[in-house]
Design a protein around this motif. Structure first.
Motif, mmCIF file in Angstrom:
data_model
loop_
_atom_site.group_PDB
_atom_site.id
_atom_site.type_symbol
_atom_site.label_atom_id
_atom_site.label_comp_id
_atom_site.label_asym_id
_atom_site.label_seq_id
_atom_site.Cartn_x
_atom_site.Cartn_y
_atom_site.Cartn_z
ATOM 1 N N ILE A 194 0.840 -1.194 0.148
ATOM 2 C CA ILE A 194 0.124 -0.105 0.037
ATOM 3 C C ILE A 194 0.759 1.097 -0.057
ATOM 4 O O ILE A 194 0.486 2.218 -0.817
ATOM 5 C CB ILE A 194 -0.723 0.180 1.016
ATOM 6 C CG1 ILE A 194 -2.042 -1.181 1.382
ATOM 7 C CG2 ILE A 194 -1.550 1.359 1.467
ATOM 8 C CD1 ILE A 194 -2.980 -1.001 2.084
ATOM 9 N N PHE A 254 -2.955 4.324 -4.906
ATOM 10 C CA PHE A 254 -3.508 3.449 -3.784
ATOM 11 C C PHE A 254 -4.748 2.825 -3.598
ATOM 12 O O PHE A 254 -4.997 2.031 -3.153
ATOM 13 C CB PHE A 254 -3.452 4.812 -2.685
ATOM 14 C CG PHE A 254 -4.313 4.523 -1.447
ATOM 15 C CD1 PHE A 254 -3.510 4.072 -0.416
ATOM 16 C CD2 PHE A 254 -5.499 4.842 -1.092
ATOM 17 C CE1 PHE A 254 -3.962 3.610 1.032
ATOM 18 C CE2 PHE A 254 -5.983 4.653 -0.065
ATOM 19 C CZ PHE A 254 -5.446 3.920 0.929
ATOM 20 N N ALA A 274 -4.614 -0.851 -2.898
ATOM 21 C CA ALA A 274 -5.394 -1.191 -1.541
ATOM 22 C C ALA A 274 -6.630 -2.233 -1.788
ATOM 23 O O ALA A 274 -6.962 -3.136 -0.981
ATOM 24 C CB ALA A 274 -6.126 0.088 -0.921
ATOM 25 N N SER A 329 -6.680 -5.447 0.292
ATOM 26 C CA SER A 329 -7.855 -5.860 1.203
ATOM 27 C C SER A 329 -8.418 -7.205 0.976
ATOM 28 O O SER A 329 -8.868 -7.929 1.685
ATOM 29 C CB SER A 329 -9.170 -4.934 0.485
ATOM 30 O OG SER A 329 -9.594 -5.335 -0.711
#
Length: 461
Positions: free
Chosen positions: A58, A251, A255, A259
């Motif tokens: 990240i 990002f 991300a 996740s």
């Protein structure tokens, strides 16, 4: 449609792209080697490395996203033979990248306590924390490297980063070999050996890049006249205006994939380990699209500087077509090889880990089938995004990324992954939806912008 006007651009696209692709594959190989070598220690170790790297990925996405602002600006100045413009962008870009790397490391180092509240297996968490400290520190040299890389890419010197990453991988592999299992007088350090291998190899990488670029006859001129006193607010603002939205966009995308690591960890450590295997394989094929994305940034940036928007559109579409062909090949590869590829990461001969590794293998095989389906969307959104960055259009793509990945993709991943029997496969179906929506919206944005530029340019003439 006359495809020949696009296919005749393939040679130039490949000449620029192949060193970038090889370099990015090498970049990806650092974590791939970690996962293969650590994976043979057990599913817990592999899950720990996966969890720790999720935080680093990240942060790295922010650094890489920010650094991409350097390439189109350098390419545009270079097309106009503006030496001072190139030099200012390079100097300011590297300083900003170094500063950002330090900030990202600090955020992870002081914020890693959040890992305790993520509902991950406790044994995985305890093993991940010390690994995270060391690998997070490597963000400083690796984001600095990105500053040098984006500058050399913008100048169409795409091979230096490739050589730097090859050397990085050799150093990384040798240190891993010595420190993970121990050798001669070196202690057996397990996952921590892999962490030190990553840090040391990335320091070597940025040092090599600096030396090689500085000694290049054409590029050495841009290393002169550096001074912190000459830092200009206007140049900083220009880089940040492009870099910050690009950071957000990357990002949001990275991300989403991170996740998936966390969601799979909530399901179980076997699902998390399987997710890491599939993610490593998908990341390897994505490097081809990512390399073509940077090629699009360079070539579109050049044509924007020359204001030849008709040819700009042709160049961009030729890269889109090349990416589409490659992604079809990769999709077929995953479909036909899904029952073989996970073996690379797992030791199926050890009786004590056979049961859990068999389960990891089954899940990873299923994930690769889903991965095959979103290869096309992933590749197209990457190259179109590169073309938009070449046009210096970064704000709208950031909004598109947020909508596609977090308003659409993530909720589907949560629901299918945690509230149905699909488990990890459901998580990846959500990723597919997000990538498909992003690809469609980004292409429509590119089409609208290029038509607008062509119309305005025609009216001016």
């Amino acid at each position: 449609m006359n495809l020949s006007i696009y296919t005749r651009e393939f040679k130039r696209n490949i000449q620029l792209a192949y060193p970038i692709v090889l370099g990015m594959l090498g970049h990806n190989l650092v974590s791939l080697v970690d996962n293969i070598m650590v994976g043979h220690l057990g599913a817990t170790q592999l899950a720990a490395v996966s969890l720790a790297n999720s935080f680093v990925f990240i942060a790295l996405s922010v650094g890489i996203g920010f650094s991409t602002a350097i390439t189109p600006l350098v390419a545009q100045h270079d097309a106009k033979h503006d030496i001072e413009g190139v030099r200012n962008t390079f100097h300011h870009g590297v300083v900003l990248c170094a500063t950002l790397g330090l900030v990202l490391f600090s955020v992870i180092f002081f914020g890693k306590g959040a890992i305790n509240y993520m509902r991950q297996p406790q044994e995985v968490v305890e093993m991940a924390k010390p690994f995270l400290d060391i690998v997070a520190f490597s963000l400083i040299p690796v984001v600095m490297f990105q500053g040098y890389k984006q500058f050399s890419d913008g100048m169409s010197f795409t091979k230096y980063a490739m050589y730097a990453i090859i050397i990085c991988n050799i150093v990384h592999f040798l240190i891993n070999l010595v420190l993970i299992n121990g050798f001669l007088f070196f202690p057996e350090m397990g996952v921590m050996g892999a962490a030190y291998g990553t840090l040391i190899s990335r320091i070597v990488m940025v040092v090599y890049m600096h030396i090689q670029l500085k000694n290049n006859n054409k590029l050495s001129i841009y290393f002169k006249q550096f001074s912190f006193k000459k830092m200009q607010k206007s140049v900083i603002n220009r880089i940040c205006a492009l870099g910050l939205p690009s950071s957000l966009q990357m990002f949001f995308e990275v991300a989403l994939f991170v996740s998936a690591v966390w969601l799979c960890g909530m399901i179980g450590k076997n699902e998390q380990a399987a997710n890491q295997i599939a993610l490593n394989l998908v990341s390897a094929t994505y490097m081809f699209a990512s390399g073509l994305s940077i090629t699009a940034m360079i070539r579109v940036g050049n044509q924007k500087g020359l204001e030849d928007f008709n040819y700009l559109k042709t160049v961009a579409r030729s890269i889109f077509l090349l990416a589409l062909i490659l992604e079809v090949i990769f999709a077929l590869f995953f479909i036909f090889m899904n029952g073989v590829l996970p073996y690379i990461f797992l030791d199926m001969a050890a009786p004590e880990t056979l049961a859990e590794n068999t389960q990891v293998f089954k899940i990873a095989s299923s994930l690769l089938v889903v991965a095959a389906l979103f290869q096309l969307s992933d590749g197209i959104q990457a190259v179109v995004l590169g073309a938009l960055r070449g046009l210096q259009d970064v704000k709208v793509p950031a909004v598109v990324a947020f909508i596609a990945y977090w308003i659409i993709g993530f909720p589907i991943s949560v629901y299918l992954g945690l509230y149905t029997n699909l488990g990890a496969v459901g998580v990846w179906i959500g990723l597919s939806f997000g990538l498909t929506v992003a690809a469609i919206l980004l292409y429509l944005r590119f089409k609208r912008l290029t038509n607008k530029y062509i119309t305005e340019n025609t009216q001016t003439i």
